[in-house]
Design a protein around this motif. Structure first.
Motif, short mmCIF file in Angstrom:
data_model
loop_
_atom_site.label_atom_id
_atom_site.label_comp_id
_atom_site.label_asym_id
_atom_site.label_seq_id
_atom_site.Cartn_x
_atom_site.Cartn_y
_atom_site.Cartn_z
N ASN A 48 -0.94 7.74 5.06
CA ASN A 48 -1.86 7.65 6.19
C ASN A 48 -2.05 6.17 6.49
O ASN A 48 -1.60 5.30 5.75
N ASP A 50 -4.69 4.16 6.47
CA ASP A 50 -5.47 3.39 5.49
C ASP A 50 -4.63 3.06 4.27
O ASP A 50 -4.65 1.95 3.76
N PHE A 53 -2.07 0.33 5.09
CA PHE A 53 -2.68 -1.00 5.07
C PHE A 53 -2.91 -1.46 3.63
O PHE A 53 -2.60 -2.60 3.28
N GLU A 54 -3.45 -0.58 2.81
CA GLU A 54 -3.73 -0.93 1.42
C GLU A 54 -2.46 -1.35 0.68
O GLU A 54 -2.44 -2.36 -0.02
N THR A 91 -1.55 -1.27 12.58
CA THR A 91 -1.78 -1.37 11.14
C THR A 91 -0.83 -2.38 10.51
O THR A 91 -1.24 -3.17 9.65
#
Length: 117
Positions: A48, A50, A53-54, A91
């Motif tokens: 996903n 998030d 990005f992580e 992102t």
């Protein structure tokens, strides 16, 4: 597996180049999975935005230095699902900006719109 480039990334070490072939990427999930695969994301990667990005702002499982993602034929997803394309690209660029001043790692993205379908 990403390739090691013999150029130096801002004196951070070798450039690791990961190539994503976008010719068959026609959905958000396929793009997220493909990016995770070419960058060898860990098993906990959740596919996903998030999680993308992580992982992009960590990349500790790769050698120190610049990590360059080259997404060829990115225009295929853009033509099929422009909303997903814009979200993923945003992102990618957010992650690029987040690590811009890192002393250990640099992440860059190169979008290539070689063909449209």
């Amino acid at each position: 597996m990403p390739d090691q480039d013999d150029r130096q990334g801002q004196n951070l070490g070798p450039v690791t180049v990961a190539r994503l072939d976008g010719r068959e990427i026609r959905s958000k999930s396929a793009a997220l999975e493909g990016i995770g695969n070419v960058l060898n994301f860990p098993d906990y990667y959740g596919c996903n935005l998030d999680a993308l990005f992580e992982c992009l702002t960590d990349l500790s499982w790769l050698p120190p230095g610049e990590v360059r993602l080259i997404w060829t034929d990115a225009g295929v997803l853009q033509a099929v699902d422009s909303t997903a394309y814009r979200a993923i690209v945003a992102t990618l660029h957010d992650a690029e900006e987040e690590v811009r001043h890192s002393s250990v790692r640099l992440f860059t993205v190169d979008l290539r719109h070689d063909s449209l379908l």
